[in-house]
Design a protein around this motif. Structure first.
Motif, PDB file in Angstrom:
ATOM      1  N   MET A   1      40.126 105.266  74.634  1.00  0.00           N
ATOM      2  CA  MET A   1      40.126 104.359  74.789  1.00  0.00           C
ATOM      3  C   MET A   1      40.163 103.489  73.867  1.00  0.00           C
ATOM      4  O   MET A   1      41.411 104.236  72.403  1.00  0.00           O
ATOM      5  CB  MET A   1      38.274 105.203  73.865  1.00  0.00           C
ATOM      6  CG  MET A   1      37.273 103.579  73.501  1.00  0.00           C
ATOM      7  SD  MET A   1      36.782 103.335  71.956  1.00  0.00           S
ATOM      8  CE  MET A   1      37.179 104.807  70.938  1.00  0.00           C
ATOM      9  N   ASN A   2      40.285 102.242  73.871  1.00  0.00           N
ATOM     10  CA  ASN A   2      41.401 101.676  72.960  1.00  0.00           C
ATOM     11  C   ASN A   2      41.207 101.876  71.686  1.00  0.00           C
ATOM     12  O   ASN A   2      42.865 101.729  71.179  1.00  0.00           O
ATOM     13  CB  ASN A   2      41.021 100.039  73.126  1.00  0.00           C
ATOM     14  CG  ASN A   2      41.813  99.829  74.838  1.00  0.00           C
ATOM     15  OD1 ASN A   2      42.843 100.774  75.477  1.00  0.00           O
ATOM     16  ND2 ASN A   2      41.756  98.550  75.404  1.00  0.00           N
ATOM     17  N   LEU A   3      40.600 101.353  70.664  1.00  0.00           N
ATOM     18  CA  LEU A   3      40.221 101.169  69.140  1.00  0.00           C
ATOM     19  C   LEU A   3      40.949 102.840  68.827  1.00  0.00           C
ATOM     20  O   LEU A   3      41.800 102.323  68.146  1.00  0.00           O
ATOM     21  CB  LEU A   3      39.014 101.006  68.886  1.00  0.00           C
ATOM     22  CG  LEU A   3      38.784 101.282  67.499  1.00  0.00           C
ATOM     23  CD1 LEU A   3      39.519 100.045  66.713  1.00  0.00           C
ATOM     24  CD2 LEU A   3      37.978 101.120  66.772  1.00  0.00           C
ATOM     25  N   LEU A   4      40.543 103.990  69.356  1.00  0.00           N
ATOM     26  CA  LEU A   4      41.109 105.104  68.589  1.00  0.00           C
ATOM     27  C   LEU A   4      42.348 104.881  69.258  1.00  0.00           C
ATOM     28  O   LEU A   4      43.321 105.366  68.096  1.00  0.00           O
ATOM     29  CB  LEU A   4      40.673 105.903  70.073  1.00  0.00           C
ATOM     30  CG  LEU A   4      39.303 106.950  68.928  1.00  0.00           C
ATOM     31  CD1 LEU A   4      38.812 107.652  70.107  1.00  0.00           C
ATOM     32  CD2 LEU A   4      40.027 107.357  67.539  1.00  0.00           C
ATOM     33  N   ASP A   5      42.335 104.783  70.417  1.00  0.00           N
ATOM     34  CA  ASP A   5      44.508 104.710  69.954  1.00  0.00           C
ATOM     35  C   ASP A   5      45.379 104.062  69.333  1.00  0.00           C
ATOM     36  O   ASP A   5      45.939 104.267  68.721  1.00  0.00           O
ATOM     37  CB  ASP A   5      45.163 104.332  71.743  1.00  0.00           C
ATOM     38  CG  ASP A   5      44.770 104.948  72.923  1.00  0.00           C
ATOM     39  OD1 ASP A   5      44.483 106.482  72.790  1.00  0.00           O
ATOM     40  OD2 ASP A   5      45.123 104.876  74.510  1.00  0.00           O
ATOM     41  N   ARG A   6      44.460 103.306  69.378  1.00  0.00           N
ATOM     42  CA  ARG A   6      45.393 101.621  68.227  1.00  0.00           C
ATOM     43  C   ARG A   6      45.005 102.257  66.538  1.00  0.00           C
ATOM     44  O   ARG A   6      46.171 102.092  66.003  1.00  0.00           O
ATOM     45  CB  ARG A   6      44.709 100.626  68.169  1.00  0.00           C
ATOM     46  CG  ARG A   6      45.482  99.393  68.125  1.00  0.00           C
ATOM     47  CD  ARG A   6      45.638  97.409  68.965  1.00  0.00           C
ATOM     48  NE  ARG A   6      44.046  98.177  69.499  1.00  0.00           N
ATOM     49  CZ  ARG A   6      42.887  97.454  70.375  1.00  0.00           C
ATOM     50  NH1 ARG A   6      42.255  97.237  68.737  1.00  0.00           N
ATOM     51  NH2 ARG A   6      42.077  98.001  71.441  1.00  0.00           N
ATOM     52  N   ALA A   7      44.077 103.279  66.296  1.00  0.00           N
ATOM     53  CA  ALA A   7      43.650 103.965  65.818  1.00  0.00           C
ATOM     54  C   ALA A   7      45.068 104.728  64.686  1.00  0.00           C
ATOM     55  O   ALA A   7      45.707 104.921  63.495  1.00  0.00           O
ATOM     56  CB  ALA A   7      42.526 104.371  65.030  1.00  0.00           C
ATOM     57  N   GLU A   9      47.903 105.115  66.392  1.00  0.00           N
ATOM     58  CA  GLU A   9      49.055 104.153  65.909  1.00  0.00           C
ATOM     59  C   GLU A   9      49.283 103.553  64.866  1.00  0.00           C
ATOM     60  O   GLU A   9      50.428 103.942  64.334  1.00  0.00           O
ATOM     61  CB  GLU A   9      49.005 103.261  67.228  1.00  0.00           C
ATOM     62  CG  GLU A   9      50.086 102.584  67.835  1.00  0.00           C
ATOM     63  CD  GLU A   9      50.289 101.603  69.354  1.00  0.00           C
ATOM     64  OE1 GLU A   9      50.777 101.020  68.249  1.00  0.00           O
ATOM     65  OE2 GLU A   9      49.757 102.265  70.136  1.00  0.00           O
ATOM     66  N   VAL A  10      48.443 103.155  64.504  1.00  0.00           N
ATOM     67  CA  VAL A  10      48.446 102.528  62.542  1.00  0.00           C
ATOM     68  C   VAL A  10      49.076 103.753  61.838  1.00  0.00           C
ATOM     69  O   VAL A  10      49.742 103.818  61.107  1.00  0.00           O
ATOM     70  CB  VAL A  10      47.344 101.721  62.334  1.00  0.00           C
ATOM     71  CG1 VAL A  10      46.689 102.052  60.817  1.00  0.00           C
ATOM     72  CG2 VAL A  10      46.693 101.007  62.779  1.00  0.00           C
ATOM     73  N   ARG A  11      47.946 104.969  61.766  1.00  0.00           N
ATOM     74  CA  ARG A  11      48.453 106.113  61.313  1.00  0.00           C
ATOM     75  C   ARG A  11      49.858 106.790  61.203  1.00  0.00           C
ATOM     76  O   ARG A  11      50.534 106.705  60.526  1.00  0.00           O
ATOM     77  CB  ARG A  11      47.372 107.092  61.578  1.00  0.00           C
ATOM     78  CG  ARG A  11      47.261 108.410  61.009  1.00  0.00           C
ATOM     79  CD  ARG A  11      46.170 109.183  61.611  1.00  0.00           C
ATOM     80  NE  ARG A  11      45.100 109.706  60.100  1.00  0.00           N
ATOM     81  CZ  ARG A  11      44.597 111.013  61.163  1.00  0.00           C
ATOM     82  NH1 ARG A  11      44.326 111.400  62.666  1.00  0.00           N
ATOM     83  NH2 ARG A  11      43.888 111.455  60.931  1.00  0.00           N
ATOM     84  N   PHE A  12      50.277 106.726  62.264  1.00  0.00           N
ATOM     85  CA  PHE A  12      51.536 106.790  62.722  1.00  0.00           C
ATOM     86  C   PHE A  12      53.034 105.728  62.244  1.00  0.00           C
ATOM     87  O   PHE A  12      53.196 107.009  61.381  1.00  0.00           O
ATOM     88  CB  PHE A  12      51.399 106.847  64.041  1.00  0.00           C
ATOM     89  CG  PHE A  12      53.614 107.619  64.323  1.00  0.00           C
ATOM     90  CD1 PHE A  12      53.695 108.597  64.219  1.00  0.00           C
ATOM     91  CD2 PHE A  12      54.503 106.757  65.877  1.00  0.00           C
ATOM     92  CE1 PHE A  12      54.765 109.242  64.001  1.00  0.00           C
ATOM     93  CE2 PHE A  12      55.646 107.326  64.696  1.00  0.00           C
ATOM     94  CZ  PHE A  12      56.059 108.124  64.833  1.00  0.00           C
ATOM     95  N   GLN A  13      52.352 104.240  62.238  1.00  0.00           N
ATOM     96  CA  GLN A  13      53.003 104.124  61.931  1.00  0.00           C
ATOM     97  C   GLN A  13      52.742 104.344  59.836  1.00  0.00           C
ATOM     98  O   GLN A  13      54.542 104.380  59.279  1.00  0.00           O
ATOM     99  CB  GLN A  13      52.967 102.294  62.209  1.00  0.00           C
ATOM    100  CG  GLN A  13      53.667 101.419  61.865  1.00  0.00           C
ATOM    101  CD  GLN A  13      55.632 101.377  62.220  1.00  0.00           C
ATOM    102  OE1 GLN A  13      55.547 101.704  63.762  1.00  0.00           O
ATOM    103  NE2 GLN A  13      56.032 101.418  61.329  1.00  0.00           N
ATOM    104  N   PHE A  14      51.938 103.988  59.565  1.00  0.00           N
ATOM    105  CA  PHE A  14      52.289 104.268  57.667  1.00  0.00           C
ATOM    106  C   PHE A  14      52.712 105.629  57.436  1.00  0.00           C
ATOM    107  O   PHE A  14      53.149 105.184  56.114  1.00  0.00           O
ATOM    108  CB  PHE A  14      50.401 104.771  57.713  1.00  0.00           C
ATOM    109  CG  PHE A  14      49.602 104.627  56.543  1.00  0.00           C
ATOM    110  CD1 PHE A  14      49.608 103.508  55.510  1.00  0.00           C
ATOM    111  CD2 PHE A  14      50.269 105.408  55.977  1.00  0.00           C
ATOM    112  CE1 PHE A  14      48.988 103.630  54.381  1.00  0.00           C
ATOM    113  CE2 PHE A  14      49.790 105.387  54.215  1.00  0.00           C
ATOM    114  CZ  PHE A  14      49.773 105.084  53.524  1.00  0.00           C
ATOM    115  N   ILE A  63      37.324 109.063  62.266  1.00  0.00           N
ATOM    116  CA  ILE A  63      38.266 108.864  62.581  1.00  0.00           C
ATOM    117  C   ILE A  63      38.464 108.060  61.390  1.00  0.00           C
ATOM    118  O   ILE A  63      40.447 107.915  61.013  1.00  0.00           O
ATOM    119  CB  ILE A  63      38.792 108.929  63.569  1.00  0.00           C
ATOM    120  CG1 ILE A  63      38.791 109.824  64.713  1.00  0.00           C
ATOM    121  CG2 ILE A  63      40.478 108.412  63.796  1.00  0.00           C
ATOM    122  CD1 ILE A  63      39.427 110.888  64.780  1.00  0.00           C
ATOM    123  N   LEU A  64      38.609 106.677  61.150  1.00  0.00           N
ATOM    124  CA  LEU A  64      38.448 105.618  60.847  1.00  0.00           C
ATOM    125  C   LEU A  64      38.344 105.690  59.034  1.00  0.00           C
ATOM    126  O   LEU A  64      39.438 105.556  58.649  1.00  0.00           O
ATOM    127  CB  LEU A  64      38.225 104.867  61.503  1.00  0.00           C
ATOM    128  CG  LEU A  64      37.954 104.028  62.810  1.00  0.00           C
ATOM    129  CD1 LEU A  64      37.798 102.371  62.787  1.00  0.00           C
ATOM    130  CD2 LEU A  64      39.756 103.191  63.430  1.00  0.00           C
TER     131      LEU A  64
END
Ligand code: PHE
Length: 338
Positions: A1-7, A9-14, A63-64
């Motif tokens: 699911m897109n939102l989960l993937d993006r979340a 990614e944000v976590r990793f980038q953070f 998760i969020l």
């Protein structure tokens, strides 16, 4: 699911960015805004969240929230560090890489003594120690230096009292060993000794000795030669030659001084052996019957040999050191090299 993937990614980038943040007010605030500000990445994820189906909300919500909480905590920690820098003079950054403590090592003379001892230990010698403050009896009389004997002058003694002194050699250890033990006796006596000599590059008021003693029935000079030869070949190299020169010590008869062929030039002559091809390394001899009498060993039944060498001098020859005082100055720059 897109939102989960993006979340994720944000976590990793953070996490990646977190390591790079400079600890100053502006950088920390910019970082916070980038992720948690109104237009930041994390609120954007939440805005997307509102348009999800009930089922998808179920999957994403936890998760969020986790990502938001983690980010807030990390930023709080950054802010705490920021505060402590300004206020606390003793601020210590525990994230800095550590410094290894410097390990010490044994003094070069101690290393040399240990090497000498371990060769003789393999040949069956035990190790004995004794006091550095000795009596005239153990240091001289029992070793056949009668009172007023001129050989006492050879020793340049530091007296503490009438008959109390700093030992001038480790031979008194051998007297103590012979008083304690019945033959066969096979011991090594390593330790520090003292002499009241003029201090120079070649002599110091304290230095070290390793002496050896073997007492049993039928011990001969021949065995002494063999034992010293095995030692010299093990320590200085198998091509080393030995030379025995007649000498005098009150406690041995006959006595000899032993030279080895120079291990620097192989005997052809160099600066270290003063162009003689030989290096003097030890004194030795057969134990004088008077010494046996003073410790109650029957000189008709037993014979023995003794030898003594100076590990300071041996270490100087081995490492090419031309001033004995360096061993006693405690200069780390010198000692670190060994
Ligand atoms: N004790 C002697 C010295 O200090 C060395 C030595 C030991 C000589 C044993 C002969 C035998 O000079």
């Amino acid at each position: 699911m897109n939102l989960l993937d993006r979340a994720e990614e944000v976590r990793f980038q953070f996490k990646k960015d977190l390591f790079k943040v400079k600890i100053d007010i502006q950088s920390v605030e910019n970082f916070r805004l980038r992720y948690l500000g109104k237009k930041g990445y994390i609120p954007a994820l939440f805005r997307e969240f509102t348009s999800l189906s009930v089922e998808d909300k179920h999957k994403c919500g936890k998760i969020l929230n986790q990502i938001k909480k983690e980010s807030e905590n990390s930023i709080d920690t950054l802010k705490q560090r920021l505060n402590s820098i300004g206020i606390d003079e003793d601020f210590f950054d525990y994230t800095l890489p550590g410094k290894l403590p410097r390990l010490g090592h044994l003094h070069p003379v101690t290393q040399t003594m240990n090497e000498i001892c371990s060769i003789f230990r393999e040949m069956g010698f035990g190790i004995e120690f004794g006091p550095e403050v000795e009596t005239d009896y153990y240091n001289f009389q029992a070793l056949n230096f009668p009172k007023n004997h001129p050989a006492r002058d050879m020793q340049d003694t530091f007296f503490i009292g009438d008959s109390i002194l700093l030992r001038t050699h480790t031979s008194p250890i051998q007297i103590r060993a012979m008083e304690k033990q019945k033959p066969p006796i096979r011991i090594l006596a390593p330790g520090r000794v003292y002499r009241n000599e003029a201090i120079s590059a070649r002599s110091f008021c304290t230095f070290h000795q390793v002496e050896g003693l073997y007492v049993d029935e039928n011990v001969t000079f021949c065995e002494l030669k063999g034992t010293l030869e095995i030692f010299a070949k093990r320590y200085f190299g198998k091509d080393v030659k030995l030379r025995f020169r007649p000498s005098y010590f009150p406690f041995t008869e006959p006595s000899a001084e032993v030279d080895i062929s120079c291990f620097i030039c192989g005997g052809s002559g160099c600066r270290v052996c003063k162009h003689t091809g030989w290096l003097e390394i030890l004194g030795c001899g057969m134990v004088d019957p008077n010494v046996f009498i003073s410790v109650g060993i029957d000189p008709e039944k037993y014979t023995g040999y003794a030898f003594g060498m100076g590990p300071d001098r041996i270490a100087m020859l081995k490492y090419g050191i031309d001033d004995i005082r360096l061993f006693f100055e405690g200069d780390i720059r010198f000692l670190n090299q060994f």
